[in-house]
Scaffold this active site. Structure first.
Site, PDB file in Angstrom:
ATOM      1  N   ASP A  10       0.861  -1.195   0.000  1.00  0.00           N
ATOM      2  CA  ASP A  10       0.000   0.000   0.000  1.00  0.00           C
ATOM      3  C   ASP A  10       0.890   1.235   0.000  1.00  0.00           C
ATOM      4  OD1 ASP A  10      -2.352   1.594   0.126  1.00  0.00           O
ATOM      5  OD2 ASP A  10      -2.048   1.872   2.266  1.00  0.00           O
ATOM      6  N   TYR A  42      -0.720   8.681  -2.319  1.00  0.00           N
ATOM      7  CA  TYR A  42      -0.665   8.557  -3.777  1.00  0.00           C
ATOM      8  C   TYR A  42      -1.900   9.189  -4.437  1.00  0.00           C
ATOM      9  CZ  TYR A  42       3.014   4.862  -3.789  1.00  0.00           C
ATOM     10  OH  TYR A  42       4.175   4.144  -3.681  1.00  0.00           O
ATOM     11  N   GLY A  43      -2.951   9.391  -3.628  1.00  0.00           N
ATOM     12  CA  GLY A  43      -4.270   9.748  -4.156  1.00  0.00           C
ATOM     13  C   GLY A  43      -4.299  10.974  -5.052  1.00  0.00           C
ATOM     14  N   CYS A  73      -4.221  -1.228  -2.358  1.00  0.00           N
ATOM     15  CA  CYS A  73      -4.347   0.222  -2.496  1.00  0.00           C
ATOM     16  C   CYS A  73      -5.169   0.474  -3.754  1.00  0.00           C
ATOM     17  CB  CYS A  73      -2.950   0.817  -2.650  1.00  0.00           C
ATOM     18  SG  CYS A  73      -2.932   2.579  -3.018  1.00  0.00           S
ATOM     19  N   ASN A  74      -6.249   1.203  -3.597  1.00  0.00           N
ATOM     20  CA  ASN A  74      -7.118   1.444  -4.758  1.00  0.00           C
ATOM     21  C   ASN A  74      -6.442   2.315  -5.801  1.00  0.00           C
ATOM     22  OD1 ASN A  74     -10.137   0.497  -4.307  1.00  0.00           O
ATOM     23  ND2 ASN A  74      -9.233   0.969  -2.330  1.00  0.00           N
ATOM     24  N   THR A  75      -5.711   3.332  -5.338  1.00  0.00           N
ATOM     25  CA  THR A  75      -5.085   4.252  -6.286  1.00  0.00           C
ATOM     26  C   THR A  75      -4.051   3.497  -7.138  1.00  0.00           C
ATOM     27  OG1 THR A  75      -5.397   5.961  -4.601  1.00  0.00           O
ATOM     28  CG2 THR A  75      -3.988   6.519  -6.463  1.00  0.00           C
ATOM     29  N   GLU A 159      -5.498   9.277   9.086  1.00  0.00           N
ATOM     30  CA  GLU A 159      -4.099   9.100   9.494  1.00  0.00           C
ATOM     31  C   GLU A 159      -3.731   9.973  10.695  1.00  0.00           C
ATOM     32  OE1 GLU A 159      -1.126   8.830   6.520  1.00  0.00           O
ATOM     33  OE2 GLU A 159      -2.073   7.027   5.731  1.00  0.00           O
ATOM     34  N   CYS A 193     -11.402   3.153  -0.991  1.00  0.00           N
ATOM     35  CA  CYS A 193     -10.105   3.607  -0.485  1.00  0.00           C
ATOM     36  C   CYS A 193      -9.876   2.849   0.813  1.00  0.00           C
ATOM     37  CB  CYS A 193     -10.135   5.116  -0.220  1.00  0.00           C
ATOM     38  SG  CYS A 193      -8.655   5.679   0.644  1.00  0.00           S
ATOM     39  N   THR A 194      -8.661   2.359   0.961  1.00  0.00           N
ATOM     40  CA  THR A 194      -8.367   1.454   2.084  1.00  0.00           C
ATOM     41  C   THR A 194      -8.522   2.098   3.459  1.00  0.00           C
ATOM     42  OG1 THR A 194      -6.081   2.073   1.684  1.00  0.00           O
ATOM     43  CG2 THR A 194      -6.824  -0.012   0.775  1.00  0.00           C
TER      44      THR A 194
END
Ligand code: DGL
Length: 275
Positions: A10, A42-43, A73-75, A159, A193-194
């Protein structure tokens, strides 16, 4: 002991929500978790940069002996997976290694989950602008209406440990309202998104109870279980000692501190350079 773990990658911490569910279902395997925390998020990054960083991470996990890597990771799944699968893997030293993502498994189950066929997707700016969910869902289920909404501030909220704070209500409500305003028949929302599973309690308080929220961890874990059953040649390459290593491109202490938002165990992290 010769280890051939499953690699889980990720951009940062969010993939830990996927790893947790995978380890619940498949506790016997060995895992290496790699978080590119020094370069996350990264988004908001371009396709080129996300691809370059993701490729470096995948190569690192391959070098560490992982024959199978999950992009948790979706991105990265939206912007890098296809190129890695179609162009890089066939030319790599061992084309039998595999890289899997989190978007496809989620898309495959969505028609069963959405009764009315109106699906919302909440994700990073990068995932939304790739329209990966919309494209993939409509390939399999052309009648499903997909509506996307980018939530750029949700990752920092999670976060910084603000998921439960009253101050976070404003940003969570704002994007939920914007999503529903685009299609008020949405009955199912993919948390694409994670990090977003940590906002579920708040989202549930703000949404009408008939709307179903779909986190990905369990879906990805089931899909991996199914993949290993269908691919015994991969399954028998994977070592099983129930171990886990956490690698981060940031400082180990910082990783350990913030990882506690996502994990209940006290963990040991190792620093790694991947570029
Ligand atoms: N893990 C990323 C995802 O699922 C979110 C964090 C980031 O933007 O790097 O899209």
């Amino acid at each position: 002991m010769n280890k051939t773990p499953i690699g889980i990658f990720d951009s940062g911490y969010g993939g830990l929500t996927i790893l947790n569910e995978i380890r619940k279902l498949l506790p016997e395997y060995d895992y290496v978790y790699l978080g590119d925390n020094a370069r996350s998020p990264y988004g908001s990054r371009s396709c080129e940069v996300v691809y370059k960083f993701t490729k470096q991470a995948v190569d690192t996990l391959f070098d560490l002996g992982c024959p199978l890597v999950i992009l948790a990771c979706n991105t990265a799944s939206a912007k890098a997976l296809r190129t890695i699968q179609q162009l890089d893997l066939p030319q790599s030293g061992d084309p039998s290694r595999r890289v899997l993502g989190v978007i496809r498994p989620t898309v495959e189950v969505i028609e069963k989950l959405s009764v009315g066929g109106h699906v919302g997707v909440l994700a990073t700016q990068g995932t939304v602008s790739s329209h990966s969910y919309q494209i993939e869902i409509n390939k399999l289920f052309p009648d499903v209406k997909v509506t996307e909404e980018a939530c750029p501030l949700w990752v920092p909220l999670v976060e910084t440990g603000e998921s439960e704070s009253p101050g976070a209500d404003y940003f969570v409500r704002k994007h939920l309202e914007q999503l529903i305003a685009k299609d008020d028949s949405i009955d199912t929302i993919i948390l694409g998104c994670t990090h977003y599973p940590l906002l579920i309690p708040k989202m549930k308080r703000l949404l009408t109870p008939t709307i179903k929220l779909v986190p990905q961890g369990e879906i990805v874990a089931k899909s991996l279980t199914d993949y290993l059953e269908r691919h015994p040649e991969m399954d028998k390459r994977l070592s099983r000692n129930g171990s886990i290593r956490y690698l981060t491109t940031e400082s180990c202490d910082k990783f350990k501190d913030l990882a506690s938002v996502f994990l209940s165990d006290d963990i040991k992290a190792e620093h790694i350079n991947i570029d």
